[in-house]
Enzyme design. Structure first.
Site, short mmCIF file in Angstrom:
data_model
loop_
_atom_site.label_atom_id
_atom_site.label_comp_id
_atom_site.label_asym_id
_atom_site.label_seq_id
_atom_site.Cartn_x
_atom_site.Cartn_y
_atom_site.Cartn_z
N PRO A 191 0.83 -1.23 0.00
CA PRO A 191 0.00 0.00 0.00
C PRO A 191 0.86 1.27 0.00
O PRO A 191 0.49 2.27 -0.62
CB PRO A 191 -0.81 -0.12 1.30
CG PRO A 191 -0.81 -1.58 1.63
CD PRO A 191 0.50 -2.12 1.13
N CYS A 389 -18.61 26.12 29.45
CA CYS A 389 -19.58 26.68 28.49
C CYS A 389 -20.98 26.15 28.78
O CYS A 389 -21.61 26.61 29.73
CB CYS A 389 -19.13 26.40 27.06
SG CYS A 389 -19.82 27.60 25.92
N HIS A 515 -13.84 28.51 26.99
CA HIS A 515 -13.26 27.17 26.79
C HIS A 515 -11.77 27.17 27.13
O HIS A 515 -10.94 27.35 26.23
CB HIS A 515 -13.45 26.73 25.34
CG HIS A 515 -14.86 26.44 24.99
ND1 HIS A 515 -15.40 25.18 25.10
CD2 HIS A 515 -15.85 27.24 24.54
CE1 HIS A 515 -16.67 25.22 24.74
NE2 HIS A 515 -16.97 26.45 24.40
N GLU A 517 -9.89 24.80 27.61
CA GLU A 517 -9.18 23.64 27.03
C GLU A 517 -8.38 23.99 25.78
O GLU A 517 -7.47 23.26 25.41
CB GLU A 517 -10.17 22.51 26.72
CG GLU A 517 -11.15 22.73 25.58
CD GLU A 517 -12.46 23.38 26.00
OE1 GLU A 517 -12.46 24.12 27.00
OE2 GLU A 517 -13.47 23.17 25.30
N1 GLN Z 1 -25.26 25.69 23.48
C1 GLN Z 1 -24.69 26.67 24.33
C2 GLN Z 1 -24.63 28.04 23.67
O1 GLN Z 1 -24.76 28.18 22.50
C3 GLN Z 1 -23.32 26.26 24.82
C4 GLN Z 1 -22.30 26.23 23.74
C5 GLN Z 1 -21.04 25.49 24.13
O2 GLN Z 1 -21.04 24.75 25.09
N2 GLN Z 1 -19.97 25.66 23.36
O3 GLN Z 1 -24.46 29.03 24.35
#
Ligand code: GLN
Length: 541
Positions: A191, A389, A515, A517
């Site tokens: 391959p 979030c 976020h 992360e």
């Molecule tokens: N759904 C939620 C919003 O739009 C959270 C979004 C998320 O967790 N990234 O605010």
């Protein structure tokens, strides 16, 4: 210096091309070169923002608010160059731009074609990153997809042209393939031979091959591959399966001298490699003794890539706290109907229960009830809780429903008719019809309140993290909610938006609207992940 490295893949997808490109970037950085990373995605979506996490994995967000492929997250974890919208090129963006120019009459009556107009646009975008900063030494361009795909042809053609224009000593091709094992552990090179042929048909002779294989390839196999592919056996490398962590890959490549060979092909003298930080990561990874079990209560549990940066950040925090973080993935809809949350999360659970709860981001109504239940369970049992979030919105809904007794409290994302919309849309989001790129996206500053856990984590007032959401804590209820004890520990001062909340009288119950992360690294864990894991470890005793 301005050198280019194109990383392509063959045989099949999911060989770890993004991680291989990132590990090569890390090694070149360790030798003191300034490296930039670019991802070319052959899909027609303008960006990853509208794609389902089930299909495409996590959407990675940059400071400037670009919603990109998760490979940019790998680049951010392995390398240190800046990443923005410019580092993520998709077919959708390229065509959008070419069509816009055509409508403006920018092509002066010519027939607009894939070659040269689409390829020129791709080349211009790659060069914009390579030339943006005069100090950039090497730009690594990863071409998504597999050679032979219809979609990736214009990107490979742009790479061919750039390699030709730059000359072989300034631009090279690194090709990643698979060496499968059949029967009794027999390794098959065919391959790979075909994959290199497919590259040659595109006019590109790979300079370096990285073969994904179960074990390191011996000299005879490398010679055989080299013979069939017009290469030297010293340019054939193995990416074998790692067991502890992907952060071993820079060391694995370094031992095989990948960085030296790449630099030689680029005509650059190899400087001393400072790979100690990667060795330190491995030492930490292999010396962890204790274990903490973290329950990730979310919606997209089947696909590991859907919460990729969250899982990586938990691993980084484990390195910093000297514990092995076991990921216990809990589909929140299982908690919706469970007789008692204890049966799934607590000591009564068949697997012995968890030491901390993390509710990550998500969209839509499914599984929300289970998440609220998980938050209520962590709050009343004094188990560490970290909300990200959606996880913060869940913490607010639990507080309103179960502490304030507002039974109907909800986010308008899940219930338009709730009498207590404790989470709702900002005015500017109300009429939004176009879903691509219209959320609250990218870097914002939060002001952390001194004396809170949020402030303690970062050790400073100004906290810059990235956002990706439409809904917000409703300021309409802020006074009443804060008055009942929920601590508002972070606020975006410019628009007075709540960014962080904490439970009172609790070891560590904290949630953020952003976020964290996206900025965590193996060499520097995100402060919030670090504190969450440290408390979960200590609480365990
Ligand atoms: N759904 C939620 C919003 O739009 C959270 C979004 C998320 O967790 N990234 O605010």
């Amino acid at each position: 210096m301005n050198k280019l490295i194109f990383v392509s893949g063959g045989v099949c997808s999911s060989l770890g091309k993004g991680v291989a490109a990132s590990a090569l970037g890390a090694l070149l950085e360790s030798r003191g070169f300034n490296v930039r990373m670019v991802k070319c995605d052959p899909y027609i979506n303008v960006d990853a923002g509208t794609m389902s996490p089930y299909q495409h994995g996590e959407v990675y967000v940059t400071d400037d608010g670009a919603e990109t492929d998760l490979d940019l997250g790998n680049y951010a974890r392995f390398t240190s160059g800046p990443l923005s919208q410019a580092n993520s090129i998709t077919t959708g963006q390229v065509y959008n731009e070419v069509i816009r120019k055509e409508r403006e009459g920018g092509y002066l009556g010519r027939c607009v074609q894939v070659i040269p107009h689409i390829t020129d646009e791709i080349k211009a975008r790659i060069m914009a990153v390579a030339k943006e900063d005069a100090d950039t030494d090497i730009t690594i361009v990863e071409i998504g997809g597999t050679v032979g795909d219809i979609e990736s042809i214009p990107f490979l053609e742009a790479a061919r042209q750039l390699i030709h224009e730059y000359g072989k000593s300034s631009a090279i091709s690194v090709h990643l393939t698979l060496i499968p094992e059949v029967g009794d552990g027999e390794l098959k090179t065919k391959p790979t031979q075909h994959s290199v042929k497919a590259m040659q048909e595109q006019g590109i002779q790979p300079d370096v091959l990285i073969c994904r294989a179960p074990v390191i390839l011996d000299e005879a196999t490398r010679r055989k591959i080299a013979l069939f592919t017009n290469m030297e056996s010293t340019a054939v490398f193995t990416s074998y399966n790692v067991h502890t962590t992907i952060y071993e890959i820079p060391l694995m490549f370094h031992e095989q001298k990948l960085d030296q060979v790449v630099l030689k092909k680029l005509g650059v003298e190899a400087r001393h490699a400072k790979i100690e930080p990667w060795k330190a990561v491995m030492e930490r990874a292999t010396s962890r003794k204790e274990k903490v079990r973290i329950g990730i209560v979310g919606k997209y549990m089947e696909l590991h890539d859907a919460y990729k940066s969250v899982y990586e950040s938990l691993f980084h925090a484990g390195l910093e706290c000297a514990v092995d973080v076991e990921l216990v993935k809990i589909d929140s809809s299982r908690l919706d109907e469970a007789e008692s949350a204890d049966h799934i999360l607590g000591k009564d659970a068949p697997d012995g229960g968890i030491d901390g709860v993390l509710v990550p981001g998500g969209f839509g109504q499914r599984g929300i009830k289970g998440m609220v239940r998980a938050a209520a369970w962590a709050r009343s049992n004094k188990i560490p809780y970290f909300g990200i979030c959606l996880g913060m919105q869940i913490m607010v809904i639990d507080w309103a429903r179960n502490v304030l007794g507002w039974e109907d409290a909800d986010s308008t994302e899940f219930n338009q008719n709730t009498k207590k919309p404790v989470v709702s849309l900002l005015e500017e989001q109300v009429g939004v019809k176009n879903y691509g790129g219209t959320m609250r996206l990218g870097k914002y500053v939060s002001a952390a309140k001194p004396g809170t856990k949020f402030f303690a984590a970062y050790g400073q007032e100004n906290v810059c993290e990235r956002h990706r959401h439409r809904y917000e804590f409703s300021n309409q209820y802020r006074e009443e909610i804060a008055g009942s004890g929920l601590i508002i520990s972070g606020v975006y001062p410019k628009e007075d938006l709540v960014e962080c909340v904490e439970w009172p009288d609790h070891p560590w119950g904290l949630a953020v609207q952003f976020h964290p992360e996206f900025k965590s690294k193996p060499t520097a864990a995100s402060p919030l992940f670090r504190d969450f894991i440290a408390i979960a470890r200590n609480a365990k005793g």
